[in-house]
Scaffold this active site. Structure first.
Site, PDB file in Angstrom:
ATOM      1  N   ASP A 103      -3.449  -1.897  -5.513  1.00  0.00           N
ATOM      2  CA  ASP A 103      -2.440  -2.026  -4.502  1.00  0.00           C
ATOM      3  C   ASP A 103      -4.100  -1.624  -2.924  1.00  0.00           C
ATOM      4  O   ASP A 103      -4.469  -0.405  -3.433  1.00  0.00           O
ATOM      5  CB  ASP A 103      -1.812  -1.182  -4.780  1.00  0.00           C
ATOM      6  CG  ASP A 103      -0.398  -1.805  -4.384  1.00  0.00           C
ATOM      7  OD1 ASP A 103      -0.265  -1.772  -3.277  1.00  0.00           O
ATOM      8  OD2 ASP A 103       0.210  -1.807  -5.321  1.00  0.00           O
ATOM      9  N   ASP A 205      -0.153  -4.973   0.307  1.00  0.00           N
ATOM     10  CA  ASP A 205       1.018  -4.413   0.687  1.00  0.00           C
ATOM     11  C   ASP A 205       1.483  -4.603   2.021  1.00  0.00           C
ATOM     12  O   ASP A 205       0.817  -4.545   3.237  1.00  0.00           O
ATOM     13  CB  ASP A 205       0.922  -2.529   0.529  1.00  0.00           C
ATOM     14  CG  ASP A 205       1.988  -1.633   0.120  1.00  0.00           C
ATOM     15  OD1 ASP A 205       3.111  -2.065  -0.499  1.00  0.00           O
ATOM     16  OD2 ASP A 205       2.465  -1.209   1.578  1.00  0.00           O
ATOM     17  N   GLU A 260       1.533  -9.130  -0.626  1.00  0.00           N
ATOM     18  CA  GLU A 260       2.789  -9.494  -0.285  1.00  0.00           C
ATOM     19  C   GLU A 260       3.111  -9.320   0.931  1.00  0.00           C
ATOM     20  O   GLU A 260       3.215  -9.285   1.835  1.00  0.00           O
ATOM     21  CB  GLU A 260       3.383  -7.416  -0.905  1.00  0.00           C
ATOM     22  CG  GLU A 260       4.763  -7.692  -1.355  1.00  0.00           C
ATOM     23  CD  GLU A 260       5.627  -6.144  -0.789  1.00  0.00           C
ATOM     24  OE1 GLU A 260       6.409  -5.481  -1.285  1.00  0.00           O
ATOM     25  OE2 GLU A 260       4.590  -5.045   0.254  1.00  0.00           O
ATOM     26  N   HIS A 333       7.797  -3.453  -8.657  1.00  0.00           N
ATOM     27  CA  HIS A 333       9.007  -2.417  -8.099  1.00  0.00           C
ATOM     28  C   HIS A 333       9.579  -2.146  -7.086  1.00  0.00           C
ATOM     29  O   HIS A 333      10.570  -1.064  -6.714  1.00  0.00           O
ATOM     30  CB  HIS A 333       7.369  -0.983  -8.272  1.00  0.00           C
ATOM     31  CG  HIS A 333       7.315  -1.021  -7.177  1.00  0.00           C
ATOM     32  ND1 HIS A 333       6.158  -2.576  -7.073  1.00  0.00           N
ATOM     33  CD2 HIS A 333       6.625  -1.487  -5.779  1.00  0.00           C
ATOM     34  CE1 HIS A 333       5.441  -2.255  -5.553  1.00  0.00           C
ATOM     35  NE2 HIS A 333       5.928  -1.483  -5.397  1.00  0.00           N
ATOM     36  N   ASP A 334       9.748  -3.049  -6.495  1.00  0.00           N
ATOM     37  CA  ASP A 334      10.859  -3.118  -5.523  1.00  0.00           C
ATOM     38  C   ASP A 334      12.216  -3.686  -5.605  1.00  0.00           C
ATOM     39  O   ASP A 334      12.757  -4.186  -4.704  1.00  0.00           O
ATOM     40  CB  ASP A 334       9.301  -3.834  -4.140  1.00  0.00           C
ATOM     41  CG  ASP A 334       8.824  -3.307  -3.571  1.00  0.00           C
ATOM     42  OD1 ASP A 334       8.260  -1.755  -3.629  1.00  0.00           O
ATOM     43  OD2 ASP A 334       8.271  -4.026  -3.158  1.00  0.00           O
TER      44      ASP A 334
END
Ligand code: GLC
Ligand code: CA
Length: 564
Positions: A103, A205, A260, A333-334
């Site tokens: 990430d 991210d 993302e 995870h979101d």
């Protein structure tokens, strides 16, 4: 496109498996997953048949937002281990033929990062310009909305500098100032540091937010509240920075990159991923996640509207059919667990439903991003009490709703379906205490259904979700049509069935997916005109059922992959 005209790439062909280290496997009994835990599970990971591992942030962090608030980009979070553990993990993955993607969180850092510690002391500090400030003598700053601020205000006053700093996320996540070439150089240098260690790419991210509008103009009212995302993603220098990052760093490695991309839509995505522009390889969007989900994740009747889902996914495929490359995912995870969100976690359907969803992810065009635990069909935990939630976003939104006198029951019900913590509960390894995740107290509750749903039970069951996922990976590897073939949607208006073909040169694969509990009979000769005599089932999630399957007859949540 013919196979011979396609530019083949490892990151187009591979399946990405996402590991949220905090919840994967604890090795030392402190209740927190760690790198040693992942090392201990490397053979399992390899056995899945996936290709690339995306690790959520493992850098030093005070964990205000579970590692998305980084205090040192070149070190490992002490709860997760140390650099020697990381190097062992990386080597263990590479030995098993797995690529490793990290990430990259560079829209913001932690307020505990040395840069911010310095910056906040004085306007004259050399690090002051590493962040975005609004000097108090100019009055109240123009409205900027924040995701995780208790008041949703993205500006926070700092007395020592008599100015406000910008934070699109939590108070402890100040936004980095990409206008400053020194900051950009530090980031590129840090990226080289990780590439030199041998990593294979970055998941970036909220990368679409890095460029801010000069002078912070007021946004038009239609972009207020959570609609600000679309403005945040349209900063004037986003593409200039990403192109520079590509030239300075990315082009020097055989790596993959994925944005993302909040605020990316089919009409602007090519600016990021058209290979001729030399920016990034892939992007993942949020368009389908917004079906039936409003501000603060309040759910409405459209939540599982399949017609809308098919339309959105098909438009995205079309946008990237000739240039760029798509991504496909249901959860991470979101977002909630895929089986709860997109199908059914009712005990009678759950197993078929999660296999059906896996079938979709691995037979669509685009790189699949597959979230840990989905291979065994983990479902939402659905907390009844706000005290059980650990996620800063849920807790702040609850407090905001409460302060406004909003409907808290509705909030809690919606969050049983949508809260991020549903995907962050520990992976179920076996039916011993805490699902074999930890010998201590887990940092977040384990879903009590682990006694039914766990890896150990599924390992030896030929009909398990786990073994079906392995079969899907094998099918995809053996079949370039499933990876590169053209995608054509059939039955766009059907409420329950998602049907499509994948075509490459002379080969056609038909995928029939029942997203409902209703049985449906389809005449495949009426659906497609090239049904040959050798039509055969490549994969069927009812293959082990007592009653034999019939091509075109779809029982509850049935999936059939058919070679025409
Ligand atoms: C991304 C991450 C999310 C995080 C946020 C702020 O959306 O996926 O988990 O909270 O960025 O860094
Ligand atoms: Ca641990």
């Amino acid at each position: 496109m013919k196979l011979q005209d396609i530019k083949r790439e490892w990151w187009k062909e591979g399946v990405v498996y996402q590991i949220y280290p905090r919840s994967f496997q604890d090795s030392n009994g402190d209740g927190i997953g760690d790198l040693r835990g992942i090392i201990n599970r490397l053979d399992y990971i390899q056995s899945l048949g996936v290709d690339t591992i995306w690790l959520n942030p493992i850098y030093s962090s005070p964990n205000d937002d579970n590692g998305y608030d980084i205090s040192d980009y070149r070190n490992i979070m002490s709860e997760f281990g140390d650099m020697a553990d990381f190097e062992e993990l990386l080597a263990g993955m590479h030995e098993r033929g797995l690529k490793v993607v990290m990430d990259l969180v560079v829209n913001h850092c932690s307020d505990e990062h040395e840069w911010f510690q310095q910056a906040k002391t004085s306007r004259d500090n050399p690090y002051y310009d590493y962040f975005h400030w609004w000097p108090a003598e100019k009055g109240t700053p123009p409205v900027r909305w924040s995701y995780f601020d208790p008041e949703a205000n993205a500006w926070r006053y700092n007395a020592a500098t008599d100015s406000y700093y910008l934070h699109y996320f939590a108070i402890k996540q100040p936004d980095l100032n990409w206008e400053n070439p020194k900051l950009r150089a530090e980031i590129y240098d840090m990226m080289h540091y990780w590439f030199k260690k041998g990593i294979d790419g970055f998941r970036m991210d909220v990368i679409t937010f890095i460029s801010k509008h000069d002078g912070y103009p007021e946004f038009p009212v239609e972009f207020h509240g959570d609609k600000m995302i679309d403005m945040y993603a349209q900063g004037p220098r986003l593409h200039e920075y990403l192109h520079e990052m590509n030239r300075e760093v990315l082009q020097h490695y055989d790596c993959m990159t994925v944005a993302e991309g909040p605020g990316t839509h089919t009409d602007n995505v090519l600016a990021l991923v058209d290979e001729d522009r030399q920016e990034l390889n892939m992007n993942y969007h949020f368009d389908h996640q917004q079906i039936g989900v409003g501000p603060r994740f309040i759910v409405n009747d459209d939540f599982q509207n399949l017609v809308k889902f098919k339309q959105i996914m098909s438009e995205w495929d079309a946008a990237l059919a000739d240039k760029g490359w798509n991504t496909v995912y249901f959860g991470n995870h979101d977002f909630p667990r895929m089986v709860t969100r997109w199908a059914s976690d009712a005990p009678e359907y759950r197993r078929y439903a999660s296999k059906m969803l896996s079938t979709y992810l691995l037979t669509m065009r685009g790189t699949p991003y597959y979230y840990m635990g989905d291979e065994i069909g983990m479902s939402n935990i659905k907390f009844d009490n706000i005290e059980d939630y650990k996620d800063i976003m849920t807790i702040n939104w609850y407090e905001l709703t409460k302060a406004e006198g909003g409907d808290l029951d509705k909030f809690m019900e919606s969050h049983k379906l949508c809260a991020r913590d549903n995907a962050r509960t520990p992976v179920h390894w076996d039916d011993t205490a805490h699902a074999g995740f930890t010998t201590g107290e887990p940092w977040i509750k384990v879903n009590p259904n682990y006694t039914d749903i766990n890896v150990a039970a599924q390992e030896n069951d030929p009909d398990s979700e786990l073994n079906y996922f392995r079969a899907l990976n094998a099918l995809r590897k053996a079949n370039l049509t499933v990876i590169y073939g053209r995608y054509d949607l059939l039955l766009p208006e059907h409420d329950d069935i998602y049907a499509y073909t994948r075509t490459l040169d002379d080969e056609v694969v038909l995928v029939l997916l029942n997203f409902s509990a209703n049985a449906h009979r389809l005449d495949i000769n009426a659906l497609v005109d090239n049904v040959g005599p050798a039509t055969s089932m490549l994969l069927d999630n009812y293959a082990h059922h007592a009653e034999a399957s019939e091509i075109g007859y779809l029982r509850a949540y049935q999936a059939q992959v058919i070679k025409l």
